[in-house]
Scaffold this motif. Structure first.
Motif, short mmCIF file in Angstrom:
data_model
loop_
_atom_site.label_atom_id
_atom_site.label_comp_id
_atom_site.label_asym_id
_atom_site.label_seq_id
_atom_site.Cartn_x
_atom_site.Cartn_y
_atom_site.Cartn_z
N UNK A 1 1.25 -1.45 -0.17
CA UNK A 1 0.24 -0.18 0.10
C UNK A 1 1.17 1.03 -0.09
N UNK A 2 1.96 1.17 0.45
CA UNK A 2 2.79 2.27 1.24
C UNK A 2 3.55 2.47 -0.02
N UNK A 3 4.00 1.85 -0.80
CA UNK A 3 4.74 2.34 -2.38
C UNK A 3 3.69 2.47 -3.42
N UNK A 4 1.93 1.63 -3.64
CA UNK A 4 1.38 2.94 -4.54
C UNK A 4 1.14 3.75 -4.17
N UNK A 5 0.99 4.22 -2.82
CA UNK A 5 0.58 5.49 -2.69
C UNK A 5 1.60 6.76 -2.53
N UNK A 6 2.55 6.67 -2.80
CA UNK A 6 3.87 7.37 -3.10
C UNK A 6 2.82 7.96 -4.37
N UNK A 7 2.91 7.39 -5.51
CA UNK A 7 1.92 7.60 -6.80
C UNK A 7 0.84 8.51 -6.91
N UNK A 8 0.12 7.39 -5.54
CA UNK A 8 -1.34 7.67 -5.88
C UNK A 8 -1.63 8.23 -4.62
N UNK A 9 -1.76 8.87 -3.63
CA UNK A 9 -1.66 9.45 -2.05
C UNK A 9 -3.11 9.08 -1.68
N UNK A 10 -3.89 9.46 -2.33
CA UNK A 10 -5.01 8.75 -1.99
C UNK A 10 -5.80 7.08 -1.62
N UNK A 11 -4.55 6.09 -2.29
CA UNK A 11 -5.02 4.84 -2.29
C UNK A 11 -4.88 4.22 -0.92
N UNK A 12 -5.49 3.55 -1.25
CA UNK A 12 -5.25 2.37 0.22
C UNK A 12 -6.03 2.24 1.20
N UNK A 13 -7.43 3.25 1.38
CA UNK A 13 -7.69 3.18 2.94
C UNK A 13 -8.58 2.26 2.73
N UNK A 14 -8.95 1.89 2.47
CA UNK A 14 -10.02 0.57 2.21
C UNK A 14 -9.70 -0.51 3.13
N UNK A 15 -8.59 -0.71 1.97
CA UNK A 15 -7.79 -2.02 2.63
C UNK A 15 -6.81 -1.41 3.54
#
Length: 105
Positions: A1-15
């Motif tokens: 999640x953290x790696x993807x969030x570097x490019x897409x800051x809003x990603x992964x909150x549900x997960x």
């Protein structure tokens, strides 16, 4: 999640919320993959590639099941590159998806 969030800051909150709600550390790989797929679908509108390097170092039955479930449900804008010294033990459908990313049916 953290790696993807570097490019897409809003990603992964549900997960993250799903993982935080699990008690006793008993994580169901299929359910986790489903929640992650929903985050990928809803939070990332752009084409992107997720690279999993040295997969052989963490390969276990539950990890294989998680990735197999993820592969079978990925949104069209997401592609996975897997680097491993061993051949992962996926289901036949999961192996077909790894070999031929354009055929998800």
């Amino acid at each position: 999640i953290a790696s993807v969030r570097q490019q897409f800051p809003g990603f992964g909150q549900r997960t993250e919320a799903f993982l935080a709600s699990i008690s006793g550390g008993n994580i169901d790989p299929g359910s986790t993959a489903s929640v992650l797929v929903n985050d990928l679908y809803h939070d990332i509108p752009d084409y992107f590639v997720l690279v999993l390097d040295d997969y052989h170092r963490g390969e276990e039955e539950s990890v294989n099941f998680f990735l197999d479930s993820l592969l079978q449900n990925l949104p069209d804008n997401c592609h996975i590159i897997l680097s491993s010294r061993t051949i992962p033990r996926f289901t036949p459908k999961g192996m077909a998806l790894m070999a031929s990313p354009g055929s998800r049916n």
